[in-house]
Structure formats: C-alpha cells, structure tokens
Design a protein around this motif. Structure first.
Motif, PDB file in Angstrom:
ATOM      1  N   GLU A   1       0.803  -1.225   0.000  1.00 59.44           N
ATOM      2  CA  GLU A   1       0.000   0.000   0.000  1.00 59.44           C
ATOM      3  C   GLU A   1       0.835   1.274   0.000  1.00 59.44           C
ATOM      4  O   GLU A   1       0.305   2.361  -0.220  1.00 59.44           O
ATOM      5  CB  GLU A   1      -0.975   0.010   1.187  1.00 59.44           C
ATOM      6  N   VAL A   2       2.144   1.173   0.270  1.00 57.37           N
ATOM      7  CA  VAL A   2       2.955   2.389   0.316  1.00 57.37           C
ATOM      8  C   VAL A   2       3.430   2.763  -1.084  1.00 57.37           C
ATOM      9  O   VAL A   2       3.513   1.927  -1.982  1.00 57.37           O
ATOM     10  CB  VAL A   2       4.162   2.259   1.272  1.00 57.37           C
ATOM     11  N   THR A   3       3.753   4.042  -1.253  1.00 58.54           N
ATOM     12  CA  THR A   3       4.233   4.564  -2.532  1.00 58.54           C
ATOM     13  C   THR A   3       5.716   4.896  -2.441  1.00 58.54           C
ATOM     14  O   THR A   3       6.284   4.946  -1.345  1.00 58.54           O
ATOM     15  CB  THR A   3       3.460   5.833  -2.915  1.00 58.54           C
ATOM     16  N   LYS A   4       6.324   5.157  -3.560  1.00 57.65           N
ATOM     17  CA  LYS A   4       7.754   5.514  -3.597  1.00 57.65           C
ATOM     18  C   LYS A   4       8.034   6.733  -2.724  1.00 57.65           C
ATOM     19  O   LYS A   4       9.084   6.822  -2.086  1.00 57.65           O
ATOM     20  CB  LYS A   4       8.186   5.773  -5.041  1.00 57.65           C
ATOM     21  N   ARG A   5       7.097   7.672  -2.689  1.00 57.05           N
ATOM     22  CA  ARG A   5       7.251   8.876  -1.867  1.00 57.05           C
ATOM     23  C   ARG A   5       7.501   8.530  -0.396  1.00 57.05           C
ATOM     24  O   ARG A   5       8.210   9.253   0.318  1.00 57.05           O
ATOM     25  CB  ARG A   5       5.999   9.733  -2.010  1.00 57.05           C
TER      26      ARG A   5
END
Length: 359
Positions: free
Chosen positions: A75-79
């Motif tokens: 669920e996490v993004t590169k940001r």
C-alpha cells in the motif's frame, strides 16, 4: 484522521542476534518472528495506521531493502520509502526524513518508531502517542516513551525523569548508559527511571531546530538538499551526500544535548525483541515449557527451549534445557540461551570460517 500526524518507521537494522533467521540480506523486521502470519514491519505499520494516515507513514530503510518493503507493504508509494545509501545510525536518516516532511507539511507532528518491537496492547500505544502529539503540537518539546522496568536489565539505556513532577508527561533529567547489574538495581530502587525504548515524538519544527542547534554540521549537510527533496533530483543529492554524514544516534545527537526533553511512562506491555530469549519470553509455551514457532515437536525431559524451524518440520528434543534451536536451510543453530548475547560473535566466526553468504 489528522492530516498533520506523521510517522517515521525505522526499518534499516540487521538484527544479528536473531541469526540465522535474520541476515544482512533479509533482516528480522521482514520475518514473521512470532508465527502470527504478519511480519514485524507489517505489524508495526498496522499499529501506526490506527492513528496516522497510511500515506503519512514513511519507511526509513537501507536501499538494499527497497524491494522487501514494497513486497510486504504494497500500500505504500515511492514517496513514502526513504532510502539510506550508507549505514550512518539514526540521527542522519531522521533529520533527512524530517526535512522531507517539513517541506511537505510544516505543521507536522511525528512519531519515530522501530519496526521490530512487540506491543500487544495497540489501543494503549495509540493513546500514549496521541497524548504526546497533543503536547508536542502546543509545546516546543522533544518527547520519548519510556518503559516501566520490570527487572534490573543491563541491556537497555535508562531515562531518569524529574521525580518532583506529578504530571503524566514528565521532564527528563538525563539519559543514562546501559548500566551494570548493581547500578540497574539502584535505578529501579529510586523509582524515577524508565527503559529507553527508542520511540520518539515531536513536531517537525522542534526536531529540526534541535538538529540546527546541536548538530550544525549535520544540519548544514542535509539543509542544502531542501530544494531537491520531494523532487526527481532528491535521489542524486542523497547518493552524493549521505555518506558524508557523521555516524551518530539520535540520542547522542540531540536528545542528550537538549533541555526540552519529556517522557511518558508507557502504559502498554513492550518488548524490543532484541534476542531469541526475549522472543521466548513473549511466545506461548507448550506443555513442556518450550516456545515453538512453525515446528511440530516431540519433547522428552526438555524445557525452556526456543525452537524455530520451517513450517511443520518435526523436531525431537531429549534432555535439552534452555537452548535456542533454530533450523534455517543451510544453517542449524543449537546454542545456550544464557549465551545469546554472544550470537553476534558466533555469526562473525561463521562468516570468517565458511563465507559471508551465511550472514
């Protein structure tokens, strides 16, 4: 949820005392150490997301674990994944992540939490962190969660707080190094000492000001990258500059040098899961007093053992007490629990004798 609430989840350590399960390529935070179906980093992310918007939880880890983070936290993004290109302890990476967060939201308050601790009462953990957030949003405070000592542990640092305060949030008098046994007993007898769990809360403004005042060289290094943070140029800046940072913990860098440090005595049960023995303490035991993860065991006159294998492997133990028995692919560890602090040295000997691929 409050959009100003943020977290920095620390997931860069190796956890070498949990060898042979925890290795440099696949450290303990990415393992299901408790046999619950979730890895430690997954449990920590879920715990933080009870209070903090998921998109505001930043994962701070070494660049070699980038793929593991995305595999386990899809669920996490590169940001949200902040990568260290070199090992430099906790202060540089916390400052770097804080400057990124400040650029995005100057009103942020945040918790810094290790990814590999055991906390069963997650509701009380959330309550204590929220107490700290309220205080930090109104005061220029560096806060930590201290753990009520249950015995004179010599493996933790201690926090000495102001005994005259009747408030829940108490001023910190000083941080104390890991003591010997007699000193630890004195600390507990005094009644105003807590274990240092390495969980911190502060506003982004306050922590960056603390770095600016106490670690000017480190601050100046990362401050020059502000124009690049949260842009396509950030990776280039970090690759060129991160290795220049001093290797220093956040405790030494700012907490021990600041006079605006406060502590809350945590109301939840806590274990840092630093060794096989600490894992044994937290697991349910079978009828013979052994803590078993994954294995099927036949135990004869054997108790107090920590046994971990691949799923459903049959383990027969006869006449063995208080041992760590861990079977992992090419390595079998059978080692006294009483000597668990020496596993780091054993690991080094194995790497010297048989090759670094086993660590």
């Amino acid at each position: 949820m409050n959009k100003n609430y943020y977290a920095i989840l620390m997931a860069g350590g190796v956890g070498s005392r949990f060898w042979p399960v925890s290795t440099e390529e696949f450290p303990k935070q990415f393992h299901d150490m408790l046999g619950t179906g979730d890895t430690l980093i997954q449990k920590t992310f879920h715990r933080l997301s009870q209070l903090i918007p998921k998109e505001n939880i930043f994962i701070l880890t070494n660049e070699r674990y980038n793929d593991l983070v995305f595999e386990q936290l899809p669920e996490v993004t590169k940001r949200q994944v902040v990568l260290e290109p070199a090992m430099r302890n906790t202060a540089p990476c916390i400052l770097y992540a804080s400057l990124k967060i400040q650029k995005e939201n100057p009103d942020a308050v945040m918790v810094v939490a290790p990814s590999d601790h055991w906390i069963e009462d997650e509701a009380t953990f959330t309550k204590n962190v929220e107490q700290a957030f309220h205080f930090c949003s109104k005061n220029k405070a560096l806060m930590t969660l201290g753990i009520q000592p249950t015995f004179p542990n010599t493996g933790y640092g201690y926090i000495e707080f102001d005994n005259d305060s009747s408030e829940t949030i108490k001023p910190v008098h000083q941080f104390r190094e890991k003591p010997n046994y007699e000193t630890a007993k004195e600390f507990i007898a005094q009644g105003n000492f807590l274990w240092n769990a390495g969980i911190f809360m502060w506003s982004v403004k306050t922590v960056i000001e603390a770095f600016k005042n106490n670690q000017r060289e480190l601050y100046d290094l990362f401050e020059t990258g502000i124009p690049a943070y949260n842009t396509e140029f950030e990776d280039d800046f970090i690759r060129d500059n991160y290795k220049k940072a001093e290797n220093i913990s956040v405790d030494y860098a700012i907490m021990e040098k600041s006079d605006n440090v406060y502590v809350i005595a945590a109301e939840f049960d806590w274990n840092d899961l630093g060794t096989w023995g600490s894992l044994y303490d937290k697991l349910d035991k079978d009828d013979t007093g052994n803590a078993v993860v994954n294995a099927r065991t036949l135990s004869i006159e054997s108790q107090g053992n920590m046994i971990r294998t691949k799923s459903d492997k049959i383990v027969v133990v006869d006449g063995l007490n208080d041992y760590i028995i861990v079977d992992k692919e090419e390595v079998l560890l059978i080692y006294p629990k009483s000597k668990e602090q020496d596993i780091k040295q054993v690991l080094q000997k194995v790497k010297d004798e048989f090759g670094v691929q086993y660590g």
